[in-house]
Design an enzyme around this catalytic site. Structure first.
Site, PDB file in Angstrom:
ATOM      1  N   LYS A  74       6.640  -6.571   3.715  1.00 32.55           N
ATOM      2  CA  LYS A  74       7.139  -5.216   3.468  1.00 32.55           C
ATOM      3  C   LYS A  74       8.352  -5.259   2.540  1.00 32.55           C
ATOM      4  O   LYS A  74       8.447  -4.489   1.584  1.00 32.55           O
ATOM      5  CB  LYS A  74       7.519  -4.533   4.797  1.00 32.55           C
ATOM      6  CG  LYS A  74       6.309  -4.038   5.560  1.00 32.55           C
ATOM      7  CD  LYS A  74       6.641  -3.596   6.974  1.00 32.55           C
ATOM      8  CE  LYS A  74       5.333  -3.261   7.698  1.00 32.55           C
ATOM      9  NZ  LYS A  74       5.473  -3.084   9.133  1.00 32.55           N
ATOM     10  N   GLN A 129       9.781  -2.508  13.553  1.00 34.78           N
ATOM     11  CA  GLN A 129       8.538  -3.258  13.717  1.00 34.78           C
ATOM     12  C   GLN A 129       8.172  -3.325  15.197  1.00 34.78           C
ATOM     13  O   GLN A 129       8.981  -3.742  16.028  1.00 34.78           O
ATOM     14  CB  GLN A 129       8.723  -4.672  13.131  1.00 34.78           C
ATOM     15  CG  GLN A 129       7.479  -5.510  13.120  1.00 34.78           C
ATOM     16  CD  GLN A 129       6.418  -5.005  12.141  1.00 34.78           C
ATOM     17  OE1 GLN A 129       6.719  -4.650  11.009  1.00 34.78           O
ATOM     18  NE2 GLN A 129       5.179  -4.972  12.592  1.00 34.78           N
ATOM     19  N   ASP A 177       7.161   5.708   9.483  1.00 29.16           N
ATOM     20  CA  ASP A 177       5.987   5.275  10.247  1.00 29.16           C
ATOM     21  C   ASP A 177       5.235   6.491  10.800  1.00 29.16           C
ATOM     22  O   ASP A 177       4.127   6.352  11.320  1.00 29.16           O
ATOM     23  CB  ASP A 177       6.451   4.386  11.416  1.00 29.16           C
ATOM     24  CG  ASP A 177       5.751   3.041  11.421  1.00 29.16           C
ATOM     25  OD1 ASP A 177       4.886   2.827  10.556  1.00 29.16           O
ATOM     26  OD2 ASP A 177       6.064   2.217  12.290  1.00 29.16           O
TER      27      ASP A 177
END
Ligand SMILES: NC(=O)c1ccc[n+]([C@@H]2O[C@H](COP(=O)([O-])OP(=O)(O)OC[C@H]3O[C@@H](n4cnc5c(N)ncnc54)[C@H](OP(=O)(O)O)[C@@H]3O)[C@@H](O)[C@H]2O)c1
Length: 292
Positions: A54, A98, A121
């Site tokens: 990422k 995460q 997200d």
């Protein structure tokens, strides 16, 4: 007949190139560089690889990448303090924590603490609610990637009979909501669905996000249908070692479907590209620019 293979890698490259153009335009027009903060708690090897990828792709798109690698023993309070700091930072447009998190930390509490307009997200209840009522917001990356891939096959998704197998808040549910917004007729199947093969056979577009290797067989698929396989499962390989397979039995499905995503190389590569796209979206929203 052999299905067209939907090339997720190539599509992700195209999307990242569009993101890089948008980033360059934002720098030129507003002097703003979008920034993405990725927070990793603990040392799970798979998560470390995701976070590294990422960060690399964020920088390649011309954005700022802020990485936080925190110890597995971190308290929930300490993580919430980090989120609070990132919420307030002008140079951070997107925040991603995460998952999974260590057991002492509630993922719900952490997700709820992220400012909805930085929730790249798309998991905050505010964004889930906006998606559910068909209003613009930040949409979870994997379902967004699935819809983009489906649109490489179908000029419009309008009117398609869609079956989504799986109803997780990460994939199945938001995918179903997005596809309703695309004017599809959507059925959501799950572990309690009766006669799942018959339900799947109704689909013009079959999206599978279950986490069961090779579950969907060739005779579950309507001839010519488009199959989007979200599953990522590591299984033992003949002759030793392991390999990645999807939730769909690719070798059977490819004989019946009209188009299908492979695993790996299908949905997977789209997820990070959509994360970068969401960071640009959140930057544009902050600047009062349309993100269409
Ligand atoms: N490509 C990517 O970037 C990406 C991103 C995220 C996830 N994934 C992969 O996608 C898969 C699904 O992830 P997830 O987070 O959505 O999983 P999850 O939270 O475990 O949800 C799985 C869903 O599948 C349903 N299910 C389980 N067994 C079933 C069965 N026998 N028949 C029908 N439905 C069944 C469950 O139903 P109930 O609700 O009834 O329990 C649940 O809704 C995993 O393989 C994951 O690794 C890939």
């Amino acid at each position: 007949m052999s299905a067209r293979i939907i090339d997720g890698k190539a599509e992700a490259v195209r999307l990242r190139a569009r993101v890089a153009e948008d980033v360059a335009a934002l720098k030129a027009s507003h002097g703003v560089t979008p920034g993405l903060a990725v927070v990793l708690v603990g040392d799970d090897p798979a998560s470390q690889i995701y976070v590294r990828n990422k960060a690399t792709q964020t920088r390649e798109a011309g954005m700022e990448s802020f990485e936080y690698r925190l110890p597995a023993s971190l308290s929930e309070r300490a993580l919430l303090d980090v989120i609070e700091e990132l919420n307030g930072r002008e140079d951070v447009n997107g925040i991603l924590v995460q998952l999974p998190l260590p057991p002492q930390i509630s993922a719900d509490n952490v997700i709820n603490a992220i400012r909805p307009d930085k929730d790249v997200d798309g998991l905050h209840p505010t964004n889930a609610g906006l998606l559910a009522v068909g209003k613009p917001g930040l949409v979870p990356c994997t379902p967004l990637g699935c819809v983009i891939l489906a649109k490489t096959v179908h000029e419009t998704l309008k009117g398609l009979e869609v079956v989504v197998v799986g109803r997780s808040s990460l994939v199945g549910r938001p995918a179903a909501q997005l596809l309703i917004s695309e004017s599809c007729t959507v059925t959501v199947a799950h572990s309690q669905t009766r006669d799942l093969p018959a339900v799947c056979r109704r689909a013009d577009l079959l999206l599978v996000a279950v986490g069961r290797p090779l579950m969907v067989k060739g005779d579950w698929i309507k001839p010519g249908a488009t199959v989007i396989d979200v599953g990522i499962n590591r299984v033992a390989k003949d002759g030793g070692g392991t390999r990645l397979v999807g939730d769909v039995d690719f070798d059977e499905a490819v004989q019946v479907a009209g188009a299908i995503t492979p695993v790996p190389g299908g949905v997977g590569p789209m997820t990070i590209a959509c994360l970068l796209a969401n960071t640009v979206t959140s930057t544009k929203l902050k600047l009062g620019l349309s993100h269409a």
